[in-house]
Design a protein around this motif. Structure first.
Motif, PDB file in Angstrom:
ATOM      1  N   GLY A 200      50.010  29.617 -75.316  1.00 50.13           N
ATOM      2  CA  GLY A 200      51.145  28.973 -75.712  1.00 50.13           C
ATOM      3  C   GLY A 200      51.940  28.435 -74.525  1.00 50.13           C
ATOM      4  N   GLY A 201      51.942  29.014 -73.539  1.00 50.07           N
ATOM      5  CA  GLY A 201      52.470  28.493 -72.070  1.00 50.07           C
ATOM      6  C   GLY A 201      51.787  27.095 -71.813  1.00 50.07           C
ATOM      7  N   THR A 202      50.393  27.044 -71.768  1.00 52.76           N
ATOM      8  CA  THR A 202      49.735  25.790 -71.621  1.00 52.76           C
ATOM      9  C   THR A 202      50.365  24.883 -72.520  1.00 52.76           C
ATOM     10  OG1 THR A 202      48.056  26.787 -70.295  1.00 52.76           O
ATOM     11  CG2 THR A 202      47.432  24.570 -71.577  1.00 52.76           C
ATOM     12  N   ARG A 203      50.252  25.121 -73.628  1.00 53.09           N
ATOM     13  CA  ARG A 203      50.689  24.052 -74.946  1.00 53.09           C
ATOM     14  C   ARG A 203      52.092  23.674 -74.714  1.00 53.09           C
ATOM     15  NH1 ARG A 203      49.783  27.020 -79.944  1.00 53.09           N
ATOM     16  NH2 ARG A 203      47.620  26.505 -79.755  1.00 53.09           N
ATOM     17  N   ALA A 204      53.124  24.615 -74.543  1.00 55.26           N
ATOM     18  CA  ALA A 204      54.385  24.298 -74.294  1.00 55.26           C
ATOM     19  C   ALA A 204      54.325  23.324 -73.022  1.00 55.26           C
ATOM     20  CB  ALA A 204      55.263  25.367 -74.160  1.00 55.26           C
ATOM     21  N   ALA A 205      53.940  23.541 -71.992  1.00 54.01           N
ATOM     22  CA  ALA A 205      54.136  22.633 -70.769  1.00 54.01           C
ATOM     23  C   ALA A 205      53.588  21.273 -71.253  1.00 54.01           C
ATOM     24  CB  ALA A 205      53.500  23.144 -69.646  1.00 54.01           C
ATOM     25  N   MET A 206      52.314  21.485 -71.964  1.00 53.91           N
ATOM     26  CA  MET A 206      51.627  20.008 -72.198  1.00 53.91           C
ATOM     27  C   MET A 206      52.585  19.101 -72.988  1.00 53.91           C
ATOM     28  SD  MET A 206      49.323  19.527 -70.135  1.00 53.91           S
ATOM     29  CE  MET A 206      48.958  18.080 -70.887  1.00 53.91           C
ATOM     30  N   MET A 207      53.003  19.937 -74.035  1.00 57.53           N
ATOM     31  CA  MET A 207      53.996  19.264 -75.100  1.00 57.53           C
ATOM     32  C   MET A 207      55.100  18.544 -74.482  1.00 57.53           C
ATOM     33  SD  MET A 207      54.163  21.600 -78.347  1.00 57.53           S
ATOM     34  CE  MET A 207      55.436  20.731 -79.197  1.00 57.53           C
ATOM     35  N   LEU A 208      55.809  19.192 -73.638  1.00 56.26           N
ATOM     36  CA  LEU A 208      57.043  18.671 -72.945  1.00 56.26           C
ATOM     37  C   LEU A 208      56.766  17.607 -72.175  1.00 56.26           C
ATOM     38  CD1 LEU A 208      58.957  22.139 -72.417  1.00 56.26           C
ATOM     39  CD2 LEU A 208      59.413  20.213 -74.168  1.00 56.26           C
ATOM     40  N   TYR A 209      55.507  17.718 -71.317  1.00 54.98           N
ATOM     41  CA  TYR A 209      55.030  16.629 -70.541  1.00 54.98           C
ATOM     42  C   TYR A 209      54.934  15.518 -71.245  1.00 54.98           C
ATOM     43  CZ  TYR A 209      52.490  13.832 -67.196  1.00 54.98           C
ATOM     44  OH  TYR A 209      51.946  12.760 -66.510  1.00 54.98           O
ATOM     45  N   MET A 210      54.155  15.531 -72.134  1.00 56.00           N
ATOM     46  CA  MET A 210      53.657  14.450 -73.229  1.00 56.00           C
ATOM     47  C   MET A 210      54.974  13.704 -73.799  1.00 56.00           C
ATOM     48  SD  MET A 210      50.039  15.869 -74.499  1.00 56.00           S
ATOM     49  CE  MET A 210      49.745  14.581 -75.649  1.00 56.00           C
ATOM     50  N   LEU A 265      58.492  30.917 -72.409  1.00 61.16           N
ATOM     51  CA  LEU A 265      57.343  31.187 -72.114  1.00 61.16           C
ATOM     52  C   LEU A 265      57.001  32.608 -72.077  1.00 61.16           C
ATOM     53  CD1 LEU A 265      56.548  28.493 -69.127  1.00 61.16           C
ATOM     54  CD2 LEU A 265      56.565  28.162 -71.633  1.00 61.16           C
ATOM     55  N   ILE A 266      56.421  33.205 -73.233  1.00 59.34           N
ATOM     56  CA  ILE A 266      56.319  34.616 -73.463  1.00 59.34           C
ATOM     57  C   ILE A 266      54.856  34.890 -72.761  1.00 59.34           C
ATOM     58  CG2 ILE A 266      56.333  36.508 -74.892  1.00 59.34           C
ATOM     59  CD1 ILE A 266      57.869  34.616 -76.770  1.00 59.34           C
ATOM     60  N   GLN A 267      54.798  35.579 -71.644  1.00 62.01           N
ATOM     61  CA  GLN A 267      53.663  36.014 -70.912  1.00 62.01           C
ATOM     62  C   GLN A 267      52.722  34.813 -70.832  1.00 62.01           C
ATOM     63  OE1 GLN A 267      55.537  38.634 -69.793  1.00 62.01           O
ATOM     64  NE2 GLN A 267      53.492  39.344 -69.440  1.00 62.01           N
ATOM     65  N   PRO A 268      52.978  33.878 -70.394  1.00 59.97           N
ATOM     66  CA  PRO A 268      52.305  32.692 -70.416  1.00 59.97           C
ATOM     67  C   PRO A 268      51.161  32.477 -69.354  1.00 59.97           C
ATOM     68  CG  PRO A 268      54.269  32.192 -69.082  1.00 59.97           C
ATOM     69  CD  PRO A 268      54.280  33.597 -69.383  1.00 59.97           C
ATOM     70  N   ASN A 269      49.966  31.860 -69.905  1.00 57.40           N
ATOM     71  CA  ASN A 269      48.918  31.556 -69.365  1.00 57.40           C
ATOM     72  C   ASN A 269      49.077  29.999 -69.110  1.00 57.40           C
ATOM     73  OD1 ASN A 269      46.114  30.258 -68.853  1.00 57.40           O
ATOM     74  ND2 ASN A 269      45.572  32.308 -68.673  1.00 57.40           N
ATOM     75  N   LEU A 270      49.059  29.706 -67.772  1.00 57.71           N
ATOM     76  CA  LEU A 270      49.439  28.052 -67.468  1.00 57.71           C
ATOM     77  C   LEU A 270      48.243  27.357 -66.947  1.00 57.71           C
ATOM     78  CD1 LEU A 270      52.754  29.224 -66.040  1.00 57.71           C
ATOM     79  CD2 LEU A 270      52.497  28.026 -68.268  1.00 57.71           C
ATOM     80  N   PHE A 271      47.575  28.091 -66.444  1.00 61.01           N
ATOM     81  CA  PHE A 271      46.084  27.314 -65.847  1.00 61.01           C
ATOM     82  C   PHE A 271      45.053  27.894 -65.874  1.00 61.01           C
ATOM     83  CE2 PHE A 271      48.574  29.505 -62.539  1.00 61.01           C
ATOM     84  CZ  PHE A 271      47.626  29.726 -61.593  1.00 61.01           C
ATOM     85  N   GLY A 272      44.740  28.468 -67.228  1.00 62.49           N
ATOM     86  CA  GLY A 272      43.583  28.979 -67.541  1.00 62.49           C
ATOM     87  C   GLY A 272      43.020  30.222 -66.717  1.00 62.49           C
ATOM     88  N   LEU A 273      41.728  30.340 -66.542  1.00 58.38           N
ATOM     89  CA  LEU A 273      40.762  31.478 -65.967  1.00 58.38           C
ATOM     90  C   LEU A 273      41.483  31.422 -64.321  1.00 58.38           C
ATOM     91  CD1 LEU A 273      37.255  30.870 -67.529  1.00 58.38           C
ATOM     92  CD2 LEU A 273      39.094  32.536 -68.166  1.00 58.38           C
ATOM     93  N   ILE A 415      60.954  32.714 -68.538  1.00 60.22           N
ATOM     94  CA  ILE A 415      59.569  33.154 -68.525  1.00 60.22           C
ATOM     95  C   ILE A 415      59.842  34.690 -68.696  1.00 60.22           C
ATOM     96  CG2 ILE A 415      57.397  33.534 -67.205  1.00 60.22           C
ATOM     97  CD1 ILE A 415      58.089  30.810 -66.008  1.00 60.22           C
ATOM     98  N   THR A 416      59.018  35.249 -69.288  1.00 60.90           N
ATOM     99  CA  THR A 416      59.138  36.753 -69.767  1.00 60.90           C
ATOM    100  C   THR A 416      58.254  37.390 -68.462  1.00 60.90           C
ATOM    101  OG1 THR A 416      57.316  37.282 -71.107  1.00 60.90           O
ATOM    102  CG2 THR A 416      59.426  36.868 -71.817  1.00 60.90           C
ATOM    103  N   ASN A 417      58.492  38.646 -68.074  1.00 65.69           N
ATOM    104  CA  ASN A 417      57.972  39.306 -67.003  1.00 65.69           C
ATOM    105  C   ASN A 417      57.633  40.918 -67.870  1.00 65.69           C
ATOM    106  OD1 ASN A 417      56.555  40.336 -64.658  1.00 65.69           O
ATOM    107  ND2 ASN A 417      58.317  41.003 -63.852  1.00 65.69           N
ATOM    108  N   ALA A 418      56.670  41.029 -68.408  1.00 63.25           N
ATOM    109  CA  ALA A 418      56.360  42.466 -69.146  1.00 63.25           C
ATOM    110  C   ALA A 418      55.305  43.349 -68.292  1.00 63.25           C
ATOM    111  CB  ALA A 418      55.369  42.117 -70.571  1.00 63.25           C
ATOM    112  N   ARG A 419      55.940  44.524 -67.956  1.00 65.45           N
ATOM    113  CA  ARG A 419      55.439  45.466 -67.001  1.00 65.45           C
ATOM    114  C   ARG A 419      54.226  46.082 -67.555  1.00 65.45           C
ATOM    115  NH1 ARG A 419      54.985  44.734 -63.412  1.00 65.45           N
ATOM    116  NH2 ARG A 419      54.927  46.658 -62.657  1.00 65.45           N
ATOM    117  N   TYR A 420      53.864  45.827 -68.783  1.00 66.14           N
ATOM    118  CA  TYR A 420      52.475  46.741 -69.132  1.00 66.14           C
ATOM    119  C   TYR A 420      51.501  45.698 -69.833  1.00 66.14           C
ATOM    120  CZ  TYR A 420      55.811  50.710 -68.488  1.00 66.14           C
ATOM    121  OH  TYR A 420      56.683  51.555 -67.889  1.00 66.14           O
ATOM    122  N   ASP A 421      51.653  44.632 -69.419  1.00 63.68           N
ATOM    123  CA  ASP A 421      50.621  43.715 -69.652  1.00 63.68           C
ATOM    124  C   ASP A 421      49.714  43.459 -68.737  1.00 63.68           C
ATOM    125  OD1 ASP A 421      49.193  41.777 -70.759  1.00 63.68           O
ATOM    126  OD2 ASP A 421      51.128  39.977 -70.624  1.00 63.68           O
ATOM    127  N   ALA A 422      48.378  43.924 -69.018  1.00 60.59           N
ATOM    128  CA  ALA A 422      47.303  43.549 -68.110  1.00 60.59           C
ATOM    129  C   ALA A 422      46.497  42.583 -68.392  1.00 60.59           C
ATOM    130  CB  ALA A 422      46.548  45.037 -68.087  1.00 60.59           C
TER     131      ALA A 422
END
Length: 504
Positions: A200-210, A265-273, A415-422
């Motif tokens: 959803g971090g990718t989606r959020a940034a793309m939505m706002l950009y567009m 942005l909750i634990q966002p993936n912003l640029f994929g793999l 942006i959240t920073n969750a300490r136990y998210d691998a």
């Protein structure tokens, strides 16, 4: 305060997002509102805001399936006080293909919540940390996930891959958001907070950009080359109605950001793999994650404090509640029989993406209570699915990262920073900005002053000074599940600090 200095060029702020022709129906969907639930607005004076749920039809896309539309499900819960003045938070989960009704709706955000420590069949309980204390809430399920469904029977060959799929996906959510706002006059010009988890971090940034750069197509720039053909006119129509003093004029990104200028942005993936590859070496060196990497598979990578079985129970609890009519009505705040488009024969023709017989059989067996109350469905359909992958493989890339760079100067970002998210190691994001950007990067753990969970990442250059809120949580990936009260408190304070709350 830690100072990290940039060592290379971050193309997000310097390189245009190069896109090529969009998949889309070519028709302007602005006047095509799909099925509506209870509440809403009517002609004349704005209608009183109340809980509602329903479906909004999104147009067909050559990228996500040519020629046939989707019905995307939404649930709306108004703010408890003066909703016409409160910001609107648009919530969605990521995946791609994860249902918002599987995490963010049932856990920790609304007036009722599931208890993640309770048995999987436990009923929702009252949530005294509900976000409705300070905001209107709009939850949306992506195409063919959760309660959303298709108006045709799609096949794998319908995924053409003619465009970056994350752009078509973001366009779906822009369409739903604009349709909802314009159908609710009392909310039409309220500040909008786009809140996405994981992908959803990718989606959020793309939505706002567009949205912020909607007018670029008129200049013939390639930046918006893959945007849907309806975007420019649809955005202009909304902005004209929301801000009549500027009606007819092209609006600059900073002007659009007066309404669409907040993202959580909750634990966002912003640029994929590539983000995952960048994060992994740093995550492996983190002592909080050592047990997970020492014995992969033994612990839940989304929250290394719990076993895989404990994580599965949280997901099962949500699934049972979504398929339990009484629990579901409590969470949505409306009766299921009042949701237009949910039940047959209204929903026919309807189907889901790329089902196998086993998936259909499992869904049929697990939602007997829903089918008994609402009616039977076809063999390739279900009332609710926790996830669905309409077109696989559309995580973000350098294009989505460039879009984020264009958004940041105009957008308040949390942006959240969750300490136990691998799964998404957000501790690496400030390091990434330091090594790959034109910015100098400062991490200040004393700001905001007096905050229970301080943390600000400041990006500075000759052209910009950007402060990203970056609090740390003793939490896993789904922060609304394992630290719900803390997250709610911090978002409420941040909205007040950034001018979104009570602005009108």
């Amino acid at each position: 305060m830690t100072l990290l200095r940039a060592r290379s060029v971050f193309t997000a702020t310097l390189v245009a997002l190069l896109l090529a022709a969009c998949g889309g129906s070519g028709e302007d969907p602005g006047g095509s509102v799909g099925e509506r639930g209870t509440g809403g607005s009517s002609g004349g004076r704005p209608a009183a805001l109340s809980a509602e749920a329903g479906f909004i039809e999104v147009p067909g896309s050559e990228t996500l399936g040519p020629g046939w539309p989707s019905q995307m499900f939404y649930s709306f819960l108004p703010a408890e006080e003066r909703p016409e003045r409160a910001p609107l938070i648009l919530f969605f989960n990521g995946g791609p293909g994860a249902a918002t009704t599987s995490i963010l709706l049932p856990y920790g955000t609304g007036p009722h919540t599931l208890d993640p420590t309770a048995p999987a069949d436990a009923a929702p309980i009252a949530n005294d940390a509900s976000y409705t204390r300070f905001a209107n809430l709009l939850y949306v399920d992506a195409r063919s996930t959760g309660f959303s469904y298709e108006r045709a029977s799609p096949r794998p060959s319908d995924c053409h891959g003619r465009a970056q799929l994350y752009i078509a996906d973001a366009a779906d959510f822009i369409h739903v958001l604009l349709e909802f706002l314009d159908a609710h006059e009392a909310l039409r010009d309220n500040p909008v907070v786009v809140a996405g988890e994981s992908y959803g971090g990718t989606r959020a940034a793309m939505m706002l950009y567009m949205m912020q750069h909607y007018a670029l197509r008129a200049d013939g720039l390639e930046v918006m080359g893959l945007a849907p053909p309806w975007l420019k006119d649809r955005m202009q129509a909304h902005l004209d109605a929301a801000f009549p003093a500027r009606a007819g004029a092209r609006q600059e990104p900073s002007q659009v950001a007066e309404q669409f200028g907040w993202q959580v942005l909750i634990q966002p993936n912003l640029f994929g793999l590539q983000q995952a590859m960048y994060e992994e070496p740093l995550a492996r060196a983190d002592p909080d994650l050592a047990e997970h990497f020492a014995a992969p598979g033994a612990r839940d990578r989304f929250d290394v404090r719990r076993t895989v079985e404990e994580g599965a129970r949280v997901a099962e609890h949500a699934a049972r509640s979504m398929r339990n009519p009484e629990h579901l009505e409590t969470l949505l705040g409306v009766r299921l029989t009042e949701i237009a488009g949910l039940t047959p024969p209204e929903r026919w023709p309807s189907s889901r993406y790329f089902w196998s017989g086993g998936e259909a059989a499992r869904a049929t067996a697990s939602e007997g209570a829903l089918r008994a109350e609402l009616g039977r469905l076809g063999a390739d359909d279900a009332y609710w699915l926790p996830e669905g992958l309409p077109c696989q493989g559309y995580l973000g890339d350098h294009g989505s990262l460039r879009a984020l760079g264009k958004v940041l100067p105009h957008t308040a970002t949390f942006i959240t920073n969750a300490r136990y998210d691998a799964a998404v190691y957000t501790e690496a994001l400030p390091v990434f900005f330091a090594e790959r950007s034109v910015y100098e990067v400062e991490i200040d753990m004393s700001l905001p002053a007096g905050a229970a969970r301080p943390g600000v990442v400041r990006l500075t250059s000759d052209e910009a000074d950007i402060a990203l809120r970056f609090p740390t949580y003793a939490s896993g990936h789904a922060v609304s599940v394992s630290a719900p009260r803390e997250l709610a408190e911090d978002i409420a304070a941040w909205l007040a600090e950034t001018g979104a709350s009570g602005r009108r």
